[in-house]
Scaffold this motif. Sequence first.
Motif, short mmCIF file in Angstrom:
data_model
loop_
_atom_site.label_atom_id
_atom_site.label_comp_id
_atom_site.label_asym_id
_atom_site.label_seq_id
_atom_site.Cartn_x
_atom_site.Cartn_y
_atom_site.Cartn_z
N LEU A 151 53.23 -49.64 -61.92
CA LEU A 151 53.39 -48.99 -60.55
C LEU A 151 54.55 -48.08 -60.34
O LEU A 151 54.29 -46.95 -59.51
N THR A 156 56.25 -49.40 -53.23
CA THR A 156 56.55 -50.83 -52.34
C THR A 156 55.77 -52.00 -52.92
O THR A 156 56.37 -53.01 -53.15
N VAL A 157 54.59 -51.62 -53.40
CA VAL A 157 53.58 -52.68 -54.05
C VAL A 157 54.44 -53.36 -55.40
O VAL A 157 54.68 -54.27 -55.70
N LEU A 185 57.42 -55.28 -54.42
CA LEU A 185 56.94 -56.55 -54.08
C LEU A 185 56.53 -57.50 -55.27
O LEU A 185 56.90 -58.75 -55.22
N CYS A 186 55.91 -56.76 -56.42
CA CYS A 186 55.48 -57.49 -57.43
C CYS A 186 56.95 -58.01 -58.32
O CYS A 186 56.93 -59.27 -58.90
N LYS A 238 53.45 -46.06 -51.62
CA LYS A 238 52.48 -47.17 -51.40
C LYS A 238 52.93 -47.85 -52.81
O LYS A 238 53.03 -49.23 -53.26
N PHE A 239 52.94 -47.01 -53.95
CA PHE A 239 52.89 -47.39 -55.27
C PHE A 239 54.31 -48.28 -55.50
O PHE A 239 54.37 -49.28 -55.98
#
Length: 104
Positions: free
Chosen positions: A38, A57-58, A61-62, A54-55
């Motif tokens: 990501l 942030t995700v 989170l991962c 968005k990439f």
Amino acid sequence: YSQKIAIRAAATVQHRAHHLMVWEKILSMGMNVVAALLALYALCSWSSFGLSRKFTTVGWLCLFGTPFLMSMVPVRKFLDYDSLDPLARTYATEVGKHFSFGYV
């Protein structure tokens, strides 16, 4: 002898928990790879700020959410204390025979 019994007892109790820990490591490694991919996608789409964000942030989170979620799994539930009974009985009998205790 007592040390061997203690090691055997720990291995017996932790057998199922060890499988859980292996799966936790596999999940953690997989999520680290996903986060890295990501981050790479975010780098490739740097010109589109919203998509890149968005990439990122995700991916974040991962990377940081996985250990938090794994810490919520109660490893104590996977410990098998019932398997210690035969081992403890055998150990008590052998120690009693060795020291000639009258109750064995």
